[in-house]
Design an enzyme around this catalytic site. Structure first.
Site, PDB file in Angstrom:
ATOM      1  N   ARG A 159       0.855  -1.192   0.000  1.00  0.00           N
ATOM      2  CA  ARG A 159       0.000   0.000   0.000  1.00  0.00           C
ATOM      3  C   ARG A 159       0.891   1.242   0.000  1.00  0.00           C
ATOM      4  NH1 ARG A 159      -3.102   2.845   5.012  1.00  0.00           N
ATOM      5  NH2 ARG A 159      -3.900   4.535   3.741  1.00  0.00           N
ATOM      6  N   HIS A 208      -3.027  10.907   0.896  1.00  0.00           N
ATOM      7  CA  HIS A 208      -2.545  10.695   2.260  1.00  0.00           C
ATOM      8  C   HIS A 208      -1.931  12.016   2.740  1.00  0.00           C
ATOM      9  CE1 HIS A 208      -1.188   7.333   5.215  1.00  0.00           C
ATOM     10  NE2 HIS A 208      -0.890   8.478   5.801  1.00  0.00           N
ATOM     11  N   GLU A 228      -7.577   8.346   6.570  1.00  0.00           N
ATOM     12  CA  GLU A 228      -7.891   8.904   7.890  1.00  0.00           C
ATOM     13  C   GLU A 228      -8.497  10.301   7.865  1.00  0.00           C
ATOM     14  OE1 GLU A 228      -4.648   8.506  10.609  1.00  0.00           O
ATOM     15  OE2 GLU A 228      -4.676   6.330  10.477  1.00  0.00           O
ATOM     16  N   ASN A 286      -7.714   1.575   9.919  1.00  0.00           N
ATOM     17  CA  ASN A 286      -6.388   1.694  10.534  1.00  0.00           C
ATOM     18  C   ASN A 286      -6.602   1.616  12.040  1.00  0.00           C
ATOM     19  OD1 ASN A 286      -5.684   2.365   7.918  1.00  0.00           O
ATOM     20  ND2 ASN A 286      -5.089   4.471   8.388  1.00  0.00           N
ATOM     21  N   TYR A 309      -4.599   1.489  15.877  1.00  0.00           N
ATOM     22  CA  TYR A 309      -3.379   1.525  16.682  1.00  0.00           C
ATOM     23  C   TYR A 309      -3.635   1.318  18.166  1.00  0.00           C
ATOM     24  CZ  TYR A 309      -0.824   3.072  12.588  1.00  0.00           C
ATOM     25  OH  TYR A 309      -0.254   3.117  11.345  1.00  0.00           O
ATOM     26  N   GLU A 343      -3.852  -0.365   8.252  1.00  0.00           N
ATOM     27  CA  GLU A 343      -2.667   0.017   9.032  1.00  0.00           C
ATOM     28  C   GLU A 343      -2.779  -0.580  10.426  1.00  0.00           C
ATOM     29  OE1 GLU A 343      -1.574   4.189   9.427  1.00  0.00           O
ATOM     30  OE2 GLU A 343      -2.077   4.534   7.323  1.00  0.00           O
TER      31      GLU A 343
HETATM   32  C1  GBH Z   1      -1.532   6.844  10.912  1.00  0.00           C
HETATM   33  O1  GBH Z   1      -2.189   7.731  11.757  1.00  0.00           O
HETATM   34  C2  GBH Z   1      -1.164   7.503   9.607  1.00  0.00           C
HETATM   35  O2  GBH Z   1      -2.027   7.088   8.581  1.00  0.00           O
HETATM   36  C3  GBH Z   1       0.261   7.290   9.209  1.00  0.00           C
HETATM   37  O3  GBH Z   1       0.601   8.184   8.212  1.00  0.00           O
HETATM   38  C4  GBH Z   1       1.134   7.394  10.419  1.00  0.00           C
HETATM   39  O4  GBH Z   1       2.484   7.337  10.114  1.00  0.00           O
HETATM   40  C5  GBH Z   1       0.790   6.266  11.346  1.00  0.00           C
HETATM   41  O5  GBH Z   1      -0.556   6.246  11.634  1.00  0.00           O
HETATM   42  C6  GBH Z   1       1.525   6.306  12.669  1.00  0.00           C
HETATM   43  O6  GBH Z   1       1.203   7.476  13.344  1.00  0.00           O
HETATM   44  O7  GBH Z   1      -0.959  13.819  19.146  1.00  0.00           O
HETATM   45  O8  GBH Z   1      -3.193  13.409  20.009  1.00  0.00           O
HETATM   46  O9  GBH Z   1      -2.878  15.031  18.212  1.00  0.00           O
HETATM   47  C7  GBH Z   1      -2.490   7.202  13.040  1.00  0.00           C
HETATM   48  C8  GBH Z   1      -3.447   8.062  13.777  1.00  0.00           C
HETATM   49  C9  GBH Z   1      -3.796  10.371  13.969  1.00  0.00           C
HETATM   50  C10 GBH Z   1      -2.324   9.223  15.446  1.00  0.00           C
HETATM   51  C11 GBH Z   1      -3.223  11.699  14.438  1.00  0.00           C
HETATM   52  C12 GBH Z   1      -1.739  10.513  15.906  1.00  0.00           C
HETATM   53  C13 GBH Z   1      -2.301  12.743  16.395  1.00  0.00           C
HETATM   54  C14 GBH Z   1      -2.662  12.525  17.817  1.00  0.00           C
HETATM   55  N1  GBH Z   1      -2.826   9.319  14.121  1.00  0.00           N
HETATM   56  N2  GBH Z   1      -2.760  11.520  15.789  1.00  0.00           N
HETATM   57  S1  GBH Z   1      -2.403  13.809  18.867  1.00  0.00           S
END
Ligand code: GBH
Length: 480
Positions: A84, A129, A174, A314, A316, A383
């Site tokens: 991807r 993205h 996202e 996605n 996490y 993801e």
């Molecule tokens: C993904 O976002 C992205 O798609 C990718 O590009 C990125 O590299 C990967 O995950 C790892 O981060 O600090 O509370 O403002 C994951 C979701 C959304 C998590 C934005 C961090 C900011 C949180 N992300 N978020 S905050």
């Protein structure tokens, strides 16, 4: 692991696919080669280096613009079924408009796609993205409804150029990060906080932009190429702090997840009713004379409804949430317009990313919830991955993959969720947005001090490779 019908069968369904992912701004570099125009991220890192914790930028990043053959080689080493990656809008369409296609931009992705296919690896393309052409930002970007047609034009160019070879497309990555993460918290590009209203306007425009692109594919390209198109959603999974907090946890899921999904995946379409009510009440309390959640016309509801071929998610991490106490101060870590306090469970292991602690069970619950909400459709995990510091012996990442894949197997086998594939974020260390190069998510470590951006497999790369080869969840210590 013992389940309701004995030991868990650790094999993945025969058609299940494994991949890995990246995104253009995070890996490509070559920010000003040829006729490429600048994106909102180029502008942010150059104008405001302090916005990035190590004052780095993506000017060179992994230099994948030049090292794409090495990237394909790594995908091959891992045995990936698909890779991807995302396409940079200002690299392919320097004016932002579809009036002129860059020859070099077009060729770069042609080479990448053809190179992957030669190795039997499916290209899975994210159309957007986060690297919006800066000149379109100057027109208002995702806050201006005209972006929906410009995005659809851009998507159509990509379907025409690559649709004969790319069979799986994600329109946008996202939307929650693009809207809430930008206009509420100001941590993403453009660095523009538009309190109370920005995220919701962006939210609506994104749903329409996605729907227009999906319909173009469905009408003009599906008959030719028979591919599939969806949108990649993410949100933290919310667990109630106590059983009394389940209602507020559910409202949080609808707010951060449903707001970007309900219009697409439900029969009735439009905003989740609970969110309409919540935002209307909150807007009134703040003194606005109407709700900050923009309305949909009936035509818009119908335009958006049903514009999916699968659900892309996605995942996490997970948050806890409880009802706010009377008068309690809420902040940007809380859910907008929701009277709840978001908490991090201090017992969950932390990672190098401040927002990310480890709770694999959340993934299974999120998948079950998505199936309950949107039906027995196909789910693709677009993801999932772990952030560490530098180092090749990444035991914690190995455990993260192991434990999350186990939860996916449980969702498939115990809960009947039709998960069709899994994407490890990320193929190689890359520019991790406002964390710069300090948070590493890669299966391959990248040496950002070397001019050749040397990529070296971590222990987790060998582990992931074994899982793919065995097509089952092998244990990290298992001799394979
Ligand atoms: C993904 O976002 C992205 O798609 C990718 O590009 C990125 O590299 C990967 O995950 C790892 O981060 O600090 O509370 O403002 C994951 C979701 C959304 C998590 C934005 C961090 C900011 C949180 N992300 N978020 S905050």
């Amino acid at each position: 692991i013992v389940t309701s019908c004995g030991a868990l069968d650790l094999s993945f369904p025969p058609e299940f696919k494994f991949g890995s992912a990246s995104a253009s701004y995070q890996v490509e570099g070559a920010w000003n080669v040829s006729d490429k125009a600048i994106s909102v991220w180029d502008k942010l890192v150059h104008d405001n280096p302090d916005a990035i914790s190590d004052r780095s930028n993506g000017d060179v990043a992994c230099d994948s613009y030049h090292l794409w053959q090495r990237d394909i080689e790594m995908a091959e080493e891992l045995g990936l079924h698909f890779y991807r990656f995302s396409i940079s809008w200002p690299r392919v369409l320097p004016s932002g408009y579809a009036n002129y296609i860059s020859k070099d931009g077009r060729e770069y992705y042609d080479n990448l796609i053809n190179g992957l296919l030669e190795k039997g690896i499916e290209p899975l393309v994210t159309i957007y993205h986060w690297d919006l052409p800066q000149n379109l930002q100057e027109l208002g970007g995702w806050l201006n409804p005209m972006i929906t047609d410009l995005f659809a034009d851009y998507a159509k160019v990509l379907f025409s150029l690559y649709g004969d070879r790319v069979k799986t497309w994600l329109t946008l990555n996202e939307p929650m990060a693009m809207c809430d993460g930008t206009f509420n918290t100001g941590t993403m590009a453009p660095p523009l906080v538009v309190e109370d209203v920005g995220a919701y306007i962006c939210n609506k425009n994104i749903l329409i932009a996605h729907a227009k692109a999906w319909r173009i594919y469905d009408e003009e390209f599906k008959p030719l190429y028979n591919g599939e198109v969806s949108i990649a959603n993410n949100f933290f999974w919310y667990e109630p702090l106590t059983p009394d907090d389940e209602d507020i946890a559910e409202a949080a899921r609808q707010n951060m997840g449903g707001r970007y999904s309900h219009a697409i995946y439900t029969k009735e379409g439009g905003w989740p009713p609970v969110i309409e009510k919540m935002v209307a009440e909150a807007s009134e309390k703040k003194g606005y004379n109407k709700s900050n959640l923009p309305e949909f016309t009936q035509d818009e509801i119908e335009l958006i409804r049903g514009t999916f071929d699968f659900y892309a998610v996605n995942h996490y991490t997970t948050r806890l949430i409880r009802h706010a106490e009377p008068g309690e101060e809420l902040d940007l870590n809380d859910v907008p317009d929701l009277n709840g306090k978001v908490l991090v469970n201090p017992d969950w292991p932390t990672t190098t990313s401040s927002w990310f602690s480890v709770y694999p069970e959340g993934l299974r619950r999120q998948l079950v919830w998505l199936k309950e909400q949107y039906g027995d459709i196909k789910f693709l995990i677009t993801e999932n991955g772990y952030s560490s510091g530098i180092g090749l012996e990444d035991t914690a990442r190995i455990n993260y993959y192991r434990d999350n894949l186990e939860q996916i197997l449980l969702a498939i086998k115990e809960d009947g969720v039709n998960v069709v594939g899994y994407t490890a974020w990320t193929l190689m260390d890359n520019f991790e947005w406002s964390d710069g190069y300090q948070s590493r998510f890669g299966l391959y470590e990248v040496d950002f001090d070397s001019p050749t951006r040397t990529r070296t497999p971590r222990a987790s790369a060998a582990y992931y490779k074994n899982i793919i080869k065995a097509h089952k969840l092998v244990e990290p210590n298992e001799n394979f």
